[in-house]
Design a protein around this motif. Structure first.
Motif, PDB file in Angstrom:
ATOM      1  N   VAL A 238       0.834  -1.207   0.000  1.00 16.15           N
ATOM      2  CA  VAL A 238       0.000   0.000   0.000  1.00 16.15           C
ATOM      3  C   VAL A 238       0.866   1.254   0.000  1.00 16.15           C
ATOM      4  CG1 VAL A 238      -1.676   1.352   1.302  1.00 16.15           C
ATOM      5  CG2 VAL A 238      -1.977  -1.124   1.075  1.00 16.15           C
ATOM      6  N   TYR A 239       1.801   1.346   0.924  1.00 13.06           N
ATOM      7  CA  TYR A 239       2.585   2.578   1.010  1.00 13.06           C
ATOM      8  C   TYR A 239       3.648   2.693  -0.084  1.00 13.06           C
ATOM      9  CZ  TYR A 239      -0.080   4.114   4.909  1.00 13.06           C
ATOM     10  OH  TYR A 239      -1.133   4.556   5.674  1.00 13.06           O
ATOM     11  N   PRO A 240       4.219   1.596  -0.572  1.00 15.46           N
ATOM     12  CA  PRO A 240       5.012   1.744  -1.802  1.00 15.46           C
ATOM     13  C   PRO A 240       4.185   2.290  -2.961  1.00 15.46           C
ATOM     14  CG  PRO A 240       5.588  -0.317  -0.733  1.00 15.46           C
ATOM     15  CD  PRO A 240       4.427   0.263   0.039  1.00 15.46           C
ATOM     16  N   ALA A 241       2.915   1.899  -3.048  1.00 14.38           N
ATOM     17  CA  ALA A 241       2.047   2.407  -4.117  1.00 14.38           C
ATOM     18  C   ALA A 241       1.777   3.896  -3.923  1.00 14.38           C
ATOM     19  CB  ALA A 241       0.733   1.629  -4.147  1.00 14.38           C
ATOM     20  N   ILE A 242       1.573   4.330  -2.676  1.00 11.41           N
ATOM     21  CA  ILE A 242       1.352   5.761  -2.414  1.00 11.41           C
ATOM     22  C   ILE A 242       2.607   6.561  -2.751  1.00 11.41           C
ATOM     23  CG2 ILE A 242       0.945   7.449  -0.584  1.00 11.41           C
ATOM     24  CD1 ILE A 242      -0.968   5.443   0.696  1.00 11.41           C
ATOM     25  N   HIS A 243       3.777   6.020  -2.401  1.00 13.02           N
ATOM     26  CA  HIS A 243       5.019   6.715  -2.753  1.00 13.02           C
ATOM     27  C   HIS A 243       5.178   6.817  -4.268  1.00 13.02           C
ATOM     28  CE1 HIS A 243       9.296   6.494  -4.025  1.00 13.02           C
ATOM     29  NE2 HIS A 243       9.349   7.561  -3.258  1.00 13.02           N
ATOM     30  N   GLN A 244       4.897   5.728  -4.971  1.00 15.95           N
ATOM     31  CA  GLN A 244       5.004   5.763  -6.433  1.00 15.95           C
ATOM     32  C   GLN A 244       4.023   6.773  -7.020  1.00 15.95           C
ATOM     33  OE1 GLN A 244       4.512   1.731  -7.781  1.00 15.95           O
ATOM     34  NE2 GLN A 244       6.340   1.017  -6.704  1.00 15.95           N
ATOM     35  N   PHE A 245       2.855   6.853  -6.446  1.00  7.74           N
ATOM     36  CA  PHE A 245       1.881   7.842  -6.902  1.00  7.74           C
ATOM     37  C   PHE A 245       2.429   9.253  -6.713  1.00  7.74           C
ATOM     38  CE2 PHE A 245      -1.708  10.657  -5.689  1.00  7.74           C
ATOM     39  CZ  PHE A 245      -2.397  10.667  -6.895  1.00  7.74           C
ATOM     40  N   CYS A 246       2.987   9.515  -5.533  1.00  8.49           N
ATOM     41  CA  CYS A 246       3.563  10.845  -5.276  1.00  8.49           C
ATOM     42  C   CYS A 246       4.704  11.143  -6.236  1.00  8.49           C
ATOM     43  CB  CYS A 246       4.067  10.935  -3.839  1.00  8.49           C
ATOM     44  SG  CYS A 246       2.765  10.952  -2.597  1.00  8.49           S
ATOM     45  N   ASN A 247       5.540  10.174  -6.471  1.00  8.89           N
ATOM     46  CA  ASN A 247       6.746  10.401  -7.259  1.00  8.89           C
ATOM     47  C   ASN A 247       6.463  10.393  -8.762  1.00  8.89           C
ATOM     48  OD1 ASN A 247       9.683  10.750  -7.147  1.00  8.89           O
ATOM     49  ND2 ASN A 247       9.749   8.790  -8.216  1.00  8.89           N
ATOM     50  N   ASN A 248       5.730   9.365  -9.216  1.00  7.74           N
ATOM     51  CA  ASN A 248       5.542   9.176 -10.660  1.00  7.74           C
ATOM     52  C   ASN A 248       4.316   9.907 -11.203  1.00  7.74           C
ATOM     53  OD1 ASN A 248       7.741   7.494 -10.413  1.00  7.74           O
ATOM     54  ND2 ASN A 248       6.540   5.615 -10.387  1.00  7.74           N
ATOM     55  N   ASP A 249       3.190   9.748 -10.529  1.00  6.86           N
ATOM     56  CA  ASP A 249       1.957  10.344 -11.032  1.00  6.86           C
ATOM     57  C   ASP A 249       1.881  11.843 -10.763  1.00  6.86           C
ATOM     58  OD1 ASP A 249       1.017   7.938 -11.996  1.00  6.86           O
ATOM     59  OD2 ASP A 249       0.005   7.422 -10.150  1.00  6.86           O
ATOM     60  N   LEU A 250       2.390  12.258  -9.605  1.00  2.00           N
ATOM     61  CA  LEU A 250       2.271  13.665  -9.241  1.00  2.00           C
ATOM     62  C   LEU A 250       3.525  14.454  -9.607  1.00  2.00           C
ATOM     63  CD1 LEU A 250       0.431  13.411  -5.794  1.00  2.00           C
ATOM     64  CD2 LEU A 250      -0.530  13.714  -8.079  1.00  2.00           C
ATOM     65  N   SER A 251       4.623  14.235  -8.883  1.00  7.77           N
ATOM     66  CA  SER A 251       5.808  15.079  -9.088  1.00  7.77           C
ATOM     67  C   SER A 251       6.331  15.044 -10.514  1.00  7.77           C
ATOM     68  CB  SER A 251       6.910  14.646  -8.114  1.00  7.77           C
ATOM     69  OG  SER A 251       6.506  14.867  -6.784  1.00  7.77           O
ATOM     70  N   ALA A 252       6.472  13.838 -11.060  1.00  6.49           N
ATOM     71  CA  ALA A 252       7.084  13.704 -12.391  1.00  6.49           C
ATOM     72  C   ALA A 252       6.090  13.852 -13.525  1.00  6.49           C
ATOM     73  CB  ALA A 252       7.791  12.349 -12.498  1.00  6.49           C
ATOM     74  N   PHE A 253       4.805  13.990 -13.221  1.00  5.05           N
ATOM     75  CA  PHE A 253       3.823  14.033 -14.296  1.00  5.05           C
ATOM     76  C   PHE A 253       2.824  15.181 -14.088  1.00  5.05           C
ATOM     77  CE2 PHE A 253      -0.274  12.412 -16.099  1.00  5.05           C
ATOM     78  CZ  PHE A 253       0.084  12.517 -17.432  1.00  5.05           C
ATOM     79  N   TYR A 254       1.908  15.020 -13.160  1.00  8.24           N
ATOM     80  CA  TYR A 254       0.840  16.008 -13.021  1.00  8.24           C
ATOM     81  C   TYR A 254       1.376  17.376 -12.609  1.00  8.24           C
ATOM     82  CZ  TYR A 254      -3.448  18.291 -11.470  1.00  8.24           C
ATOM     83  OH  TYR A 254      -4.482  19.180 -11.303  1.00  8.24           O
ATOM     84  N   PHE A 255       2.192  17.427 -11.571  1.00  6.41           N
ATOM     85  CA  PHE A 255       2.728  18.724 -11.148  1.00  6.41           C
ATOM     86  C   PHE A 255       3.558  19.351 -12.250  1.00  6.41           C
ATOM     87  CE2 PHE A 255       2.902  17.271  -6.407  1.00  6.41           C
ATOM     88  CZ  PHE A 255       1.514  17.265  -6.372  1.00  6.41           C
ATOM     89  N   ASP A 256       4.320  18.527 -12.933  1.00  2.00           N
ATOM     90  CA  ASP A 256       5.192  19.015 -13.999  1.00  2.00           C
ATOM     91  C   ASP A 256       4.377  19.701 -15.092  1.00  2.00           C
ATOM     92  OD1 ASP A 256       7.844  19.303 -14.746  1.00  2.00           O
ATOM     93  OD2 ASP A 256       7.805  17.561 -16.060  1.00  2.00           O
TER      94      ASP A 256
END
Length: 942
Positions: free
Chosen positions: A722-740
């Protein structure tokens, strides 16, 4: 965007620059104690209970750690995992009342107090028992207090003010009452049978108190001469790895269905103790190995016999004529194997369970050859007073003198030791108190049925504990020590039956509640027996009860006595507790209440170092939780727990902790970016999800998938991934994608007044800020169970110093946010983006461009490419200033770049650079009032 270029007009004040009081640096070792003080001052645990009043209860019953020494990393793993589950259940709408507790009785504490005596030259036997018990209580209380503070420092939330301890008077009274229930039902009995015994500690041990270490021992092959019959003059040969049990031998055992051969020795090696012409009997299957081991080079098989045909044989003890002048009958036993040795087993009924039961079934008495301290009894010929650990040489010498020793060898094997004293153990028959597993009570059968109704995480735990319950003997619950709850019963002197008078039981419980178990030692028997029984007619039992029985009884004095739901929803401990606390709790509850005290069992693995080795001070590879907290903070340790595959063995060390610290920084930076982006946000800005652009709706879809994953973990207790998935979401989906992608709209699609307040913004920016608000509520609450300090700090940065995230609930996400078709479309878009990004990076490395905003991207799609790919705003998605989409005539077909039909092309974007948003556009300079801006930026600065 903070370093905008200088120009005749400075546009920096017109751009939204994120602001937040949530710092980039966590500084957890300093901030976490401040948070603990804040939670204590606000009475957080009490507020949680008040807020949860009326909600469905959730009870994780705490398996008690032992009050002896500072916490180790296994303690940290255990309590952090429990705390996460409790916090998550609380935030999912339950009343998760958690009562921490401690085991306080038993041998380890006695051993420590005695250790102090030994150093001071003090004799324990000369210390009054009440004084000794007081010192044990003081020792346990000291470490209970120390550990409680260490658990709190880990961020574990619980009812610390009302913790339980097995040495509390009420607990001791309840434990005695549970013993009385077994006595009343007839399941409790006193019997003589071999138990695992510690000669150093002079007490029986439970299986859970045993560890295995390598030990060098002696194996021997011994002749037992046959007396009378057709085999008169032959010798049966046995093999044993415990030479010290030979004085206790009273029989031999053979396998009824094995073939045995009578051989005559023709020749042997020079150093062999085999004699030419002698006749020996061994299992046919083991003959070749036996001959090689004993140096027999030539032999003749005279006869082959079935094991069941040997049952009438009688042998002489190998030391006959030296005080061992009794017959040794040969018995048949199904437990005999041909895996090693000779196919015959020598029976010492005081030193083995199989030996004991087989001999007892044939009316053979159990000799008491070994004392409590491991020395031979005074009436044992040849070896009286000798310690069994030192008996190999004298026994072999005596066997050699008698002509009975055929071979001796030294070998290394894994052998049971006490995990406290580290001394080797022996099996020794002693009168002890047992709980019957079978018979009318059918405890074993009911326990197995209860396990079938229990949920296990991981599921293989069911088979593990089930096999242990199926194979276990009757439960030995007595210990010959002083610090603990006595088996508070009386036995009639005339017929040895247990007095089960309810009035005596009630009187005993009342005195224990008022004075503790010390009353059993301080008061005369008459105070318990009352006026109806003469103390002269009864024996008062002073054995103490096994600490596993005590901890197995905690459900009675923690859950039932406090009015909490029974059975508990969950028991959670390490996988070693299948033979320890889980099993003790199961058997105790089944024996007194007919069912298990738990609905589910979760087990964790063990903690190893980074190389997969067991931690030990000698190797210097111990990771202490206190050191991790001092260097990194408790949240880093908690993150390590929940980022690991906790149901298998975990690894920890300096490099792994550095990795966790890096993961933590990414999560913290995500929270900080979201908080900065929400500066000045009000609910009036919020936009319905249905009105949002596809990108925002895609992020909400990703959130809904994570929400489903988290809620499934809450329900099943399985938090794996669960928490590896949340970290991946923060890193891949948000920081490296949506926020960008969205930082351009967030920073530039806004008009601010002179004080920096919002005047106008685009619909895209409004949608983005709405998503950021949702993201914050989700991330802060989802992270709160694992990062309670950080999540609360972020929550206060958003909602004020009086707010607390732990009083919040997980947000309820609308089912409409789940959009698998949109997910499929954006999965394709992101795949193309990765390919195109690689080309942009290549152009940057080659010096063709300095940044992606200087580029124009050209993408060529197949004619049958999904509409979502062809219609996407690729300049926005790629963060370029321009994009061009071409459609090829060919279909997608196969290939790594499908549905692209050509490699992406990176060109220099036409136009000039906007001084506000930095995009390169042909339109820059078209507005005389703002010659350095694009049309979009002119709109927001006028």
């Amino acid at each position: 965007m903070n370093d905008l270029p200088s120009s005749p007009r400075d546009y920096r004040a017109t751009v939204f620059l994120p602001r937040t009081g949530f710092p980039m640096r966590g500084d957890l070792p300093k901030r976490e104690p401040e948070a603990l003080a804040r939670w204590e001052a606000m009475g957080l645990f009490g507020r949680l209970r008040a807020d949860a009043a009326g909600r469905p209860p959730f009870i994780l019953h705490d398996g008690p750690p032992y009050a002896n020494g500072n916490l180790h990393i296994g303690h940290a793993l255990n309590k952090i995992h429990k705390d996460l589950i409790n916090r998550a259940r609380q935030m999912a709408g339950f009343d998760a009342n958690y009562v921490p507790g401690w085991d306080c009785h038993g041998l380890p504490i006695e051993w420590k107090v005695e250790e102090g005596y030994r150093k001071a030259g003090k004799n324990k036997d000369e210390v009054p028992i009440l004084e000794f018990r007081r010192e044990c209580r003081d020792y346990a209380q000291h470490w209970l207090d120390v550990q409680a503070e260490e658990f709190k420092r880990l961020g574990v939330e619980g009812d610390w003010a009302n913790r339980y301890a097995t040495m509390d008077f009420a607990s001791e009274a309840a434990i005695a009452a549970e013993i009385h229930k077994f006595a009343a039902s007839g399941a409790l009995y006193r019997g003589l049978r071999p138990v695992m015994w510690s000669p150093v500690e002079k007490t029986a041990l439970a299986e859970a108190e045993v560890e295995y270490q390598d030990r060098r021992d002696t194996a021997i092959w011994v002749r037992f001469p046959v007396v009378g019959g057709d085999l008169d003059g032959a010798a049966i040969v046995i093999w044993t790895t415990t030479p010290w049990t030979i004085p206790g031998n009273r029989a031999l055992a053979a396998g009824p269905e094995f073939d045995y051969v009578v051989i005559r020795i023709a020749d042997a090696t020079e150093h062999s103790l085999a004699r030419k012409g002698e006749r020996l009997v061994v299992a046919a299957e083991l003959l070749d190995a036996f001959a090689a081991e004993t140096g027999i080079t030539a032999h003749e098989v005279e006869q082959t016999l079935r094991g069941k045909d040997l049952g009438a044989l009688v042998c002489a003890h190998p030391l006959r004529g030296q005080g061992y002048d009794y017959d040794v009958p040969l018995l048949l036993g199904d437990f005999v194997t041909t895996e090693a040795g000779t196919g015959f087993v020598h029976m010492a009924p005081a030193h083995g369970e199989d030996d004991f039961f087989l001999c007892r079934a044939h009316g053979i008495a159990v000799p008491e050859t070994v004392n409590d301290d491991g020395t031979y009894a005074a009436d044992v010929p040849l070896f009286a007073g000798l310690h069994v650990y030192k008996a190999a040489d004298p026994v072999c010498a005596a066997l050699t003198a008698a002509g009975a020793l055929l071979r001796r060898e030294e070998f290394l094997h894994s052998y049971p030791h006490s995990w406290r004293s580290k001394a080797p153990l022996i099996y020794l028959a002693r009168p002890n108190w047992f709980i019957r597993m079978d018979g009318e009570e059918a405890i074993r059968a009911h326990a197995l049925e209860a396990l079938d109704r229990t949920a296990f995480v991981p599921d293989q735990g069911r088979n593990r504990i089930r096999s242990m319950v199926e194979a276990r003997p009757d439960w030995c619950i007595s210990r010959q020590r002083a610090w603990g709850v006595p088996i508070a019963i009386f036995v009639r002197r005339d017929d040895k039956s247990i007095l089960t008078d309810p009035a005596v039981f009630a009187r005993t419980r009342a005195l224990f509640e008022a004075e503790g178990a010390d009353a059993w030692y301080a008061r005369p028997a008459a105070d318990f027996l009352g006026p109806d029984h003469d103390p002269a007619d009864f024996e008062q039992v002073f054995d103490i009860v096994d600490v596993w029985f005590e901890s197995g009884s905690t459900h009675a004095f923690v859950l039932e006595a406090r009015g909490m739901p029974w059975p508990a929803d969950l028991y959670l401990e390490g996988s070693d507790q299948h033979r320890g606390w889980f099993q003790a709790s199961l058997l105790e509850a089944v024996g007194t209440r007919g069912t298990a005290p738990f609905k589910a069992i979760v087990t964790d693995g063990f903690v190893l170092d980074e190389q997969g080795r067991k931690m030990s001070k000698s190797l210097g590879n111990v990771t202490a939780p206190q050191q991790v907290i001092d260097q990194y903070g408790a949240d880093i340790l908690r993150l390590w727990v929940m980022n690991s595959d906790i149901h298998n063995d975990l690894r920890i060390g300096k490099d792994i902790l550095k990795q966790q610290a890096d993961l933590y920084r990414r999560i913290r930076n995500t929270l900080r970016w979201v908080l900065g982006g929400l500066d000045g946000f009000t609910e009036a800005e919020a936009m319905p999800a249905a009105d949002m652009p596809d990108l925002e709706r895609y992020v909400l879809h990703r959130l809904s998938r994570l929400d489903a994953m988290l809620r499934r973990a809450v329900e099943t207790h399985d938090w794996t991934g669960v928490y590896p998935a949340i970290h991946q979401f923060c890193n891949n989906d948000l920081s490296a994608f949506y926020f960008d992608i969205r930082k351009d709209a967030l920073y530039c699609d806004v008009r601010l007044d002179a004080e920096g307040r919002l005047v106008a913004q685009s619909e895209t920016r409004r949608a983005c800020r709405t998503v950021l608000d949702i993201l914050f509520r989700c991330l802060a609450t989802w992270l709160a169970p694992v990062l309670p300090f950080t999540a609360d700090e972020a929550w206060r940065a958003r909602h004020g110093e009086e707010a607390c995230v732990h009083l919040a609930q997980f947000p309820e996400l609308p089912a409409a946010w789940r959009d698998d078709a949109l997910d499929e479309a954006w999965t394709g878009i992101r795949a193309v983006r990765r390919i195109a990004n690689a080309r942009i990076e290549e152009a940057r490395r080659n010096g063709d461009i300095a940044a992606s905003l200087q580029a124009k991207i050209v993408l060529t799609f197949a004619v049958d490419a999904p509409e979502a790919l062809r219609a996407a705003d690729w300049a926005e998605i790629m963060i370029t200033s321009a994009a061009e989409t071409e459609i090829a005539a060919e279909p997608a077909g196969a290939g790594a770049s499908a549905p692209l039909r050509a490699e992406p092309v990176v060109e220099i974007a036409p136009g000039e650079k906007c001084e506000r948003c930095w995009k390169v556009l042909p339109e820059v300079g078209g507005n005389p009032a703002h010659p350095g801006l694009c049309r979009r930026c002119c709109t927001y600065v006028e």
